[in-house]
Design a protein around this motif. Structure first.
Motif, PDB file in Angstrom:
ATOM      1  N   SER A  54       3.233  -3.223 -10.856  1.00 56.02           N
ATOM      2  CA  SER A  54       3.094  -3.271  -9.409  1.00 56.02           C
ATOM      3  C   SER A  54       1.662  -3.624  -9.054  1.00 56.02           C
ATOM      4  O   SER A  54       0.969  -4.289  -9.806  1.00 56.02           O
ATOM      5  N   GLY A  55       1.207  -3.155  -7.928  1.00 52.12           N
ATOM      6  CA  GLY A  55      -0.157  -3.490  -7.519  1.00 52.12           C
ATOM      7  C   GLY A  55      -0.422  -2.894  -6.153  1.00 52.12           C
ATOM      8  O   GLY A  55      -0.017  -1.764  -5.893  1.00 52.12           O
ATOM      9  N   GLY A  56      -0.852  -3.734  -5.276  1.00 52.55           N
ATOM     10  CA  GLY A  56      -0.871  -5.174  -5.138  1.00 52.55           C
ATOM     11  C   GLY A  56       0.464  -5.798  -5.552  1.00 52.55           C
ATOM     12  O   GLY A  56       1.424  -5.113  -5.874  1.00 52.55           O
ATOM     13  N   ASP A  57       0.525  -7.089  -5.445  1.00 55.82           N
ATOM     14  CA  ASP A  57       1.783  -7.752  -5.767  1.00 55.82           C
ATOM     15  C   ASP A  57       1.646  -8.553  -7.046  1.00 55.82           C
ATOM     16  O   ASP A  57       0.939  -9.575  -7.079  1.00 55.82           O
ATOM     17  N   ARG A  88      -4.018  -7.867  -4.787  1.00 53.94           N
ATOM     18  CA  ARG A  88      -3.805  -8.676  -3.582  1.00 53.94           C
ATOM     19  C   ARG A  88      -2.323  -8.717  -3.231  1.00 53.94           C
ATOM     20  O   ARG A  88      -1.469  -8.512  -4.097  1.00 53.94           O
ATOM     21  N   CYS A  89      -2.035  -9.016  -1.970  1.00 50.18           N
ATOM     22  CA  CYS A  89      -0.651  -9.138  -1.513  1.00 50.18           C
ATOM     23  C   CYS A  89      -0.567 -10.325  -0.556  1.00 50.18           C
ATOM     24  O   CYS A  89      -1.573 -10.741   0.019  1.00 50.18           O
ATOM     25  N   ALA A  90       0.641 -10.840  -0.371  1.00 48.64           N
ATOM     26  CA  ALA A  90       0.829 -11.962   0.559  1.00 48.64           C
ATOM     27  C   ALA A  90       0.677 -11.502   1.999  1.00 48.64           C
ATOM     28  O   ALA A  90       0.385 -12.287   2.894  1.00 48.64           O
ATOM     29  N   MET A  91       0.929 -10.198   2.217  1.00 47.93           N
ATOM     30  CA  MET A  91       0.686  -9.616   3.535  1.00 47.93           C
ATOM     31  C   MET A  91       0.142  -8.212   3.309  1.00 47.93           C
ATOM     32  O   MET A  91       0.636  -7.495   2.429  1.00 47.93           O
ATOM     33  N   ALA A  92      -0.876  -7.852   4.065  1.00 51.01           N
ATOM     34  CA  ALA A  92      -1.395  -6.482   3.973  1.00 51.01           C
ATOM     35  C   ALA A  92      -0.571  -5.631   4.934  1.00 51.01           C
ATOM     36  O   ALA A  92      -0.882  -5.546   6.125  1.00 51.01           O
ATOM     37  N   CYS A  93       0.493  -5.016   4.409  1.00 54.19           N
ATOM     38  CA  CYS A  93       1.398  -4.246   5.269  1.00 54.19           C
ATOM     39  C   CYS A  93       0.626  -3.069   5.864  1.00 54.19           C
ATOM     40  O   CYS A  93      -0.039  -2.330   5.132  1.00 54.19           O
ATOM     41  N   ARG A  94       0.767  -2.883   7.142  1.00 57.34           N
ATOM     42  CA  ARG A  94      -0.031  -1.849   7.809  1.00 57.34           C
ATOM     43  C   ARG A  94       0.402  -0.450   7.407  1.00 57.34           C
ATOM     44  O   ARG A  94      -0.333   0.510   7.567  1.00 57.34           O
ATOM     45  N   HIS A  95       1.607  -0.329   6.851  1.00 50.19           N
ATOM     46  CA  HIS A  95       2.132   0.988   6.456  1.00 50.19           C
ATOM     47  C   HIS A  95       1.935   1.239   4.964  1.00 50.19           C
ATOM     48  O   HIS A  95       2.458   2.213   4.434  1.00 50.19           O
ATOM     49  N   CYS A  96       1.213   0.380   4.262  1.00 52.68           N
ATOM     50  CA  CYS A  96       1.150   0.440   2.800  1.00 52.68           C
ATOM     51  C   CYS A  96       0.637   1.795   2.305  1.00 52.68           C
ATOM     52  O   CYS A  96      -0.382   2.304   2.774  1.00 52.68           O
ATOM     53  N   THR A  97       1.329   2.318   1.310  1.00 54.95           N
ATOM     54  CA  THR A  97       0.932   3.616   0.767  1.00 54.95           C
ATOM     55  C   THR A  97      -0.365   3.518  -0.047  1.00 54.95           C
ATOM     56  O   THR A  97      -1.040   4.504  -0.272  1.00 54.95           O
TER      57      THR A  97
HETATM   58  S1  SF4 Z   1       1.427  -3.149  -2.048  1.00 57.45           S
HETATM   59 FE1  SF4 Z   1       3.406  -3.645  -1.085  1.00 57.45          FE
HETATM   60  S2  SF4 Z   1       3.464  -2.439   0.816  1.00 57.45           S
HETATM   61 FE2  SF4 Z   1       1.331  -2.509   0.089  1.00 57.45          FE
HETATM   62  S3  SF4 Z   1       0.428  -4.250   1.190  1.00 57.45           S
HETATM   63 FE3  SF4 Z   1       1.135  -4.984  -0.797  1.00 57.45          FE
HETATM   64  S4  SF4 Z   1       3.181  -5.788  -0.378  1.00 57.45           S
HETATM   65 FE4  SF4 Z   1       2.653  -4.477   1.339  1.00 57.45          FE
END
Ligand code: SF4
Length: 351
Positions: free
Chosen positions: A166-169, A121-130
């Motif tokens: 890493s993750g996710g966060d 999970r992340c605090a924001m789902a970045c639209r560019h996330c790899t």
């Molecule tokens: S892994 Fe990093 S870049 Fe990807 S959605 Fe989560 S915070 Fe954003």
């Protein structure tokens, strides 16, 4: 202001500054707080189905409701372009999902480094996330037994000297679980550094509590890599979060992603890098977008990246100058963009 109004405001502040409150009240789904900018609901629903939308209230408060092309909006709000097919891309170009060399939640990309997937999970789902195609359903180290297996795998591979959590966060886990993860790997004598990849300084800075920063600093092996992509993300809250980490003895570096419409000009990166230096965060890498499906609209041509790196080098001293690099499937290291590299079929080829 009356006394009761004052108390109410204090309570509101306390809630806003509570990272768990922020997570509980994250915007999800295709409505995204009504910042829809004319994108039809059925398209937003399709995008959300494939790449779920998550935005913490803090991150949402930084968006510009008047400008669909705002650099922060582009990173946070769903776009129909995420559904476009792009030749040469894949959902998992680096085979992170099926790394047979390691156990669950542990991935090995380079001989001396392993990646520990600590959260999905992340605090924001970045639209560019790899990892936008992988986060749901990826293997994650969740239980003490899985953590013990991961630590044992590293212990029996003494050539591994760096662990990336890493993750996710990973910083969305509780203090106790983060500390346990860090300690488990940092206690191995072969390990020189435990790197934490996290975007919470940018999207949820209140998560970096004084207690967490002190706990992370204790091991003396922790390094934090974060991801500011635009100077407007360097708010007073974000600066304070980074200061708490740095003051606890943790080196903090920044790994931006070069994103069309967000930071693909030399001026934008100059502002970002100098802003980061002012808050004692070292601009470290600028990554070209990986050959991942769902992010075609963010891709910046290699020739432009090369030119930008050369232009930045004229304007910035070494401490503020990031290296422009890319990850290529099958490469044994990060590849500098200004280096001649073998031909490959991914979309970051010269054009
Ligand atoms: S892994 Fe990093 S870049 Fe990807 S959605 Fe989560 S915070 Fe954003």
């Amino acid at each position: 202001m009356s006394r009761s109004e004052h108390t109410l405001l204090q309570r509101a502040d306390a809630a806003w500054n509570d990272w768990r409150w922020q997570l509980r009240h994250a915007m999800t789904g295709c409505h995204t707080g009504l910042l829809t900018f004319g994108v039809p609901e059925d398209i937003r629903a399709q995008v959300n189905l494939r790449y779920p939308v998550v935005i913490s209230p803090y991150a949402f408060s930084l968006l510009d409701p008047a400008n669909p092309r705002d650099p922060l909006n582009l990173q946070a709000l769903p776009s129909a372009q995420e559904l476009l097919a792009e030749p040469g891309t894949a959902e998992d170009p680096f085979g992170e999902q099926c790394d047979a060399a390691c156990c669950h939640g542990l991935k090995r990309r380079f001989p001396d480094r392993v990646l520990v997937m600590a959260h999905d999970r992340c605090a924001m789902a970045c639209r560019h996330c790899t990892r936008k195609n992988l986060l749901r359903g990826t293997d994650v180290v969740r239980t003490p037994a899985q953590l013990a297996a991961a630590v044992e795998w590293v212990r029996t591979h003494p050539e591994v000297r760096e662990v990336l959590i890493s993750g996710g966060d990973p910083l969305l886990l509780s203090d106790r679980r983060v500390a346990a993860l860090v300690k488990a790997f940092a206690d191995l004598p072969q390990i020189d550094a435990v790197r934490i990849g996290t975007r919470v300084p940018v999207t949820l800075p209140m998560r970096v509590t004084p207690e967490l920063a002190v706990a992370l600093g204790k091991s003396r092996k922790v390094w934090v890599n974060t991801q500011f992509n635009h100077v407007r993300e360097i708010t007073a809250e974000a600066a304070a979060a980074c200061a708490r980490l740095v003051d606890s003895g943790i080196p903090v570096s920044n790994q931006s992603v070069l994103l069309k419409g967000v930071n693909d000009s030399t001026d934008a990166l100059f502002e970002l890098c100098t802003g980061l230096q002012r808050i004692r965060v070292r601009p470290y890498y600028v990554f070209l977008c990986d050959p991942v499906s769902g992010i075609a609209h963010f891709r910046v041509p290699l020739a432009k990246a090369r030119r930008m790196e050369r232009e930045l080098a004229v304007r910035l001293g070494g401490l503020a100058l990031p290296r422009f690099v890319m990850d290529l499937p099958g490469a044994d290291r990060k590849v500098p963009v200004n280096e001649n590299f073998r031909s490959c079929s991914v979309p970051c080829q010269p054009r």
